[in-house]
Design an enzyme around this catalytic site. Structure first.
Site, PDB file in Angstrom:
ATOM      1  N   GLU A 117      25.467  65.004  95.879  1.00  6.06           N
ATOM      2  CA  GLU A 117      26.661  65.828  96.147  1.00  6.06           C
ATOM      3  C   GLU A 117      26.308  67.229  96.647  1.00  6.06           C
ATOM      4  O   GLU A 117      26.973  68.203  96.289  1.00  6.06           O
ATOM      5  CB  GLU A 117      27.499  65.964  94.876  1.00  6.06           C
ATOM      6  CG  GLU A 117      28.152  64.693  94.419  1.00  6.06           C
ATOM      7  CD  GLU A 117      29.220  64.957  93.365  1.00  6.06           C
ATOM      8  OE1 GLU A 117      29.114  65.960  92.632  1.00  6.06           O
ATOM      9  OE2 GLU A 117      30.171  64.167  93.289  1.00  6.06           O
ATOM     10  N   GLU A 173      30.626  56.938  93.254  1.00 12.49           N
ATOM     11  CA  GLU A 173      31.100  57.288  91.900  1.00 12.49           C
ATOM     12  C   GLU A 173      32.600  57.147  91.824  1.00 12.49           C
ATOM     13  O   GLU A 173      33.342  58.031  92.261  1.00 12.49           O
ATOM     14  CB  GLU A 173      30.712  58.729  91.540  1.00 12.49           C
ATOM     15  CG  GLU A 173      29.243  58.927  91.314  1.00 12.49           C
ATOM     16  CD  GLU A 173      28.894  60.359  90.899  1.00 12.49           C
ATOM     17  OE1 GLU A 173      29.770  61.060  90.354  1.00 12.49           O
ATOM     18  OE2 GLU A 173      27.746  60.758  91.140  1.00 12.49           O
TER      19      GLU A 173
HETATM   20  C1  GAL Z   1      29.815  64.166  89.948  1.00  5.59           C
HETATM   21  C2  GAL Z   1      28.319  64.042  89.754  1.00  5.59           C
HETATM   22  C3  GAL Z   1      27.983  63.139  88.591  1.00  5.59           C
HETATM   23  C4  GAL Z   1      28.798  63.515  87.387  1.00  5.59           C
HETATM   24  C5  GAL Z   1      30.275  63.454  87.755  1.00  5.59           C
HETATM   25  C6  GAL Z   1      31.201  63.820  86.633  1.00  5.59           C
HETATM   26  O1  GAL Z   1      30.125  65.299  90.648  1.00  5.59           O
HETATM   27  O2  GAL Z   1      27.712  63.549  90.913  1.00  5.59           O
HETATM   28  O3  GAL Z   1      26.626  63.232  88.302  1.00  5.59           O
HETATM   29  O4  GAL Z   1      28.453  64.781  87.003  1.00  5.59           O
HETATM   30  O5  GAL Z   1      30.530  64.360  88.769  1.00  5.59           O
HETATM   31  O6  GAL Z   1      31.022  63.000  85.558  1.00  5.59           O
END
Ligand code: GAL
Length: 843
Positions: free
Chosen positions: A181, A250
């Site tokens: 990110e 994600e």
């Molecule tokens: C994203 C990140 C993850 C985790 C998630 C929130 O921004 O890539 O590692 O932190 O947010 O749980």
């Protein structure tokens, strides 16, 4: 005998042939291709150090049974390289074993090397020694940073290659990730940020892993990096290159917790909606972050203030669960705690999506817009068509007509019709049971209802009375710089002398500390004058207390405690932690205020606490503990108790109600920080929780006015895990703030009751997780309403005795399958509306 050898030999040859067989992973604009076939890929995040190696096979197997194709994990640099060039891959950190467990289960792996992880992990996964290297700036074209990042990344790639774990070598890993990110924070890094991301791409590419590299949230990802999306919804995401498939790295299944915060909950309907919509709109790879969140053991929680639990409201809950079976002398565990209905409803979705793999990845796509956020997407190949009917309107159901048939699509839902005729799945219609977990007291024999405690004070005299540390400086330092993050604790100590006639003395005096300590305890001349922590996310606060100083030498000792280092943000590595000052003594005399700045005084530093250094938490520790006058509400106190492992196989938790803040160990294993004294605010919870409408982390919160986290996972009593099934186990607590351990107890968690609320013409399966169903608490067929635990009869109801029917079919059984139909339950007149069965069973 000969025959056995023959079989053995053949199986070795087969193994060699297969492991030498490379899988070709590539991609086109539509999908990831594996050996030339476009794939619909469902993946789930399970982070190896957030569970134990004994749990991995079960968790991964549950992922497979839940319809996943792949398991994703980050690699945690600071855990593997705690000291520069000294590595740890043991126990929970055995990355290779974890990847091999994925392989053994026949799943693919997604390896997010980072090595920046974020992940609510301490310091985002960066080692603190890295921060303390001269001239260091993270995540930009800083030579030292790039050298270290390359060193670690190369080492991981080499380890994985050595074990032939990349798909190109016949292994399970189909995708690798570099950075994480960066696009979200890149702006302030300017041109160096742009150059850095190019360097990352080249460096990764040069490692020649033979599978595609991804960069998430990086819309300028240089070719051939695949840029991917993270978020609660990614249906609008468009990759930066037409040759990159639409991938979601994600999909947040819930959210994380912070001390002082509430319990986040993302509804099953909404997670399913987001996935179905993503596939409706051309997505082909979806990874759930998290599929199993797990536990932030020891000091691994990020921060500040990330809790020990990392449950995340994921499809597999934090605890997981074992069942022991002795099969061919190996221990097999067969169960995991399913967060139902999330796990089951998503499993059904995965099955439907997989059944449409060919049409979704090869079909021609056309869409029909019905207005009011309703649409149909048709995937058509020569063999047939598959359809999605989506309704993004959060208030009204959509009635559409498609190829001569009419369909109702509930608000905020997607209906999937693999043949464009029959509804196979709707994201808002859940036919999976809801499981309600309960905690049960420890039923081990001979276990008294309260634990018998012994105690010891933490020896702080050298610091609070003498102000004597290990090193002195005439400056206030950031905590990371002094401790290298080897401990949560850092003493800042100084002495102040006042002459008898000093202007200050006798005035109304106070000590004022500008603090970025996550928690601060202050002592003056041996007396604890108070503690403070950050409220409402403000980690920059002023601690001020009235103090009586004496003439002569006064010792000021400030204990700064970190509660997880920042893991996210722009230049987050330099977010201050500790006491960076300034620090003043003020004296007031009427309107006149005299200020003495102590910031450039001689400060003596000491990292850590004696009890930690002397390893009081170890079972074999020879230190003396007293059973006399066990104190309550005493700061800086060690407590110890022995207990018997609870009977059965259910996961064991320790209820720390009554305590303040500290660290807990079971049989010498650090099970994490606790802070039950931190109560979340009364407002902002939503008992009703409407799944319709966009989810955000403040929606559908529960647990208002309660401790953020009261129970800590104490793990299982299976071989090689933390608890001894026979004999004594030891619990040690280090209590910083003062608390009452008399309420502490061990409990087991299990499914307590199970509910379903299903429309007619569906089959519902009820299961008490391998325990018999003991009673039917509620059942009604008609138009019942309410939620699990609070169902009520509606205005129409079947005259058949629904409770009796279900008692006959289910009670005494471990599971039962019910055909929800008028044939079984009768046909109450519900004015033409679809009938529903609501049922609650007790396990
Ligand atoms: C994203 C990140 C993850 C985790 C998630 C929130 O921004 O890539 O590692 O932190 O947010 O749980």
């Amino acid at each position: 005998m000969m025959l056995q050898f023959w079989f053995f030999g053949i199986s070795i040859i087969i193994h060699i042939i297969f492991s030498a067989y490379a899988t070709i992973v590539s991609h086109d604009g539509r999908a990831i291709t594996i050996d030339g076939h476009r794939r619909v890929l469902l993946s789930g995040s399970i982070h190896y150090p957030r569970s134990t190696p004994e749990m991995w096979p079960d968790l991964i197997k549950k992922g497979k049974e839940g319809g996943l194709d792949a398991i994703e994990t980050y690699v945690f640099w600071n855990a593997h390289e705690p000291t520069r060039r000294q590595y740890d891959f043991s126990g929970k950190l055995d990355l290779i074993r974890f990847l091999k467990t994925i392989q053994d289960e026949g799943l693919y792996g997604v390896l997010r090397i980072g090595p920046y992880a974020c992940a609510e992990w301490n310091y985002g996964g960066f080692p603190v020694w890295l921060h303390n290297m001269p001239g260091m700036v993270f995540r930009t074209t800083n030579k030292s940073f790039m050298d270290e990042m390359q060193n670690f990344t190369t080492m991981i790639v080499d380890m994985v290659k050595k074990e032939k774990l990349f798909a190109s070598q016949g292994g399970p890993i189909i995708l690798a990730q570099i950075e994480n990110e960066y696009g979200n924070v890149m702006g302030p890094y300017g041109d160096s940020g742009k150059a850095y991301i190019k360097w990352c791409a080249n460096m990764a590419q040069s490692l020649d892993v033979g599978v595609p590299w991804i960069m998430c949230q990086q819309n300028d990802a240089p070719q051939p990096m695949l840029n991917t999306c993270n978020g609660f919804y990614c249906d609008n995401f468009v990759p930066n290159n037409p040759n990159t498939p639409k991938m979601w790295t994600e999909n947040w299944t819930g959210w994380f917790k912070q001390w002082g915060g509430k319990n986040p909950h993302r509804t099953t309907e909404d997670v399913a909606f987001s996935v179905a919509r993503f596939f409706q709109r051309g997505g082909t790879f979806n990874n759930y972050y998290m599929y199993h969140g797990g536990t932030n053991f020891d000091r691994t929680a990020g921060g500040p203030y990330i809790t020990t639990s990392y449950d995340y409201d994921a499809p597999l809950d934090e605890y997981g669960k074992f069942k022991k079976f002795l099969i061919l002398l190996t221990w097999k565990n067969l169960l995991g705690n399913l967060n139902q209905p999330k796990y089951g409803h998503l499993k059904q979705l995965h099955d439907v999506l997989h059944s449409m793999e060919r049409t979704l990845t090869y079909g021609n796509i056309s869409t029909i817009d019905f207005g009011n956020s309703a649409s149909a997407t048709i995937y058509k190949t020569e063999e047939g068509s598959s359809c999605f009917f989506g309704n993004g309107n959060e208030n009204s159901d959509a009635k559409i007509s498609f190829q001569g048939e009419s369909y109702v699509i509930p608000a905020w839902s997607v209906t999937i019709l693999p043949d464009c005729k029959n509804e196979a799945y709707n994201t808002a219609k859940i036919t999976t049971q809801t499981s309600m977990m309960v905690k049960k007291p420890n039923e081990a024999e001979d276990t008294p209802s309260t634990l018998k405690w012994s105690w010891r004070p933490e020896n702080v005299d050298n610091f609070i009375l003498k102000g004597k540390g290990e090193s002195t400086q005439t400056q206030l330092f950031d905590q990371k710089v002094v401790t290298n993050d080897q401990s949560d604790y850092l003493w800042y100590m100084t002495t102040v002398k006042f002459k008898k006639r000093d202007l200050f003395l006798g005035k109304s005096m106070s000590l004022r500390v500008n603090s970025t300590a996550h928690v601060l305890h202050a002592f003056v001349n041996g007396k604890h004058i108070g503690n403070q922590h950050a409220e409402d996310g403000k980690f920059n606060y002023v601690f001020e207390k009235d103090v009586k100083f004496k003439s002569g030498r006064n010792v000021i000792a400030l204990l700064s405690i970190t509660v997880g280092l920042a893991n996210y943000g722009i230049f987050f590595e330099s977010k201050p932690a500790g006491i960076t000052g300034p620090i003043f003594i003020t004296g007031r005399n009427g309107d006149e205020t005299i200020v003495k700045d102590l910031s450039a005084h001689k400060w003596s530093y000491k990292t850590g606490l004696n009890g930690f250094e002397n390893q009081l938490f170890r079972t074999e520790s020879m230190s003396k503990w007293s059973v006399e006058s066990v104190p309550f509400n005493r700061t800086m106190t060690w407590y110890k108790a022995t207990f018997k492992a609870p009977l059965g196989n259910d996961p064991v938790v320790v209820d720390l109600m009554g305590l303040g803040k500290g660290t807990a160990w079971v049989n010498g294993n650090n099970i994490g920080r606790y802070w039950p004294a931190f109560i979340s605010s009364e407002n902002g919870c939503d008992a009703k929780c409407n799944y319709r409408g966009a989810y955000h982390a403040e929606k559908c919160l529960t647990n208002c006015g309660e401790p953020t986290q009261r129970w800590i996972f104490a793990l299982y009593h299976v071989p090689r895990s933390f608890l001894n099934a026979e004999g004594d186990n030891t619990l040690v607590l280090f209590e910083e703030m003062g608390g009452n351990p008399s309420l502490v107890s061990f409990q087991t968690t299990r499914v307590g009751s199970v509910c379903a609320n299903v429309y007619e013409n569906k089959i519902i399966e009820l299961s008490c997780d391998r325990k018999p169903i003991s009673a039917i608490k509620f059942a009604s067929f008609g138009n019942p309403h309410g939620n699990c635990g609070s169902f009520e009869k509606g205005t129409c109801e079947s005259s058949n005795n629904t409770v009796d029917i279900l008692t006959q079919e289910c009670v005494g059984k471990e599971k039962c399958s019910i055909d929800v139909s008028t044939k079984k339950f009768g046909a109450p007149d519900c004015s033409g509306a679809a009938r529903k069965l609501a049922v609650e069973v007790i396990c």
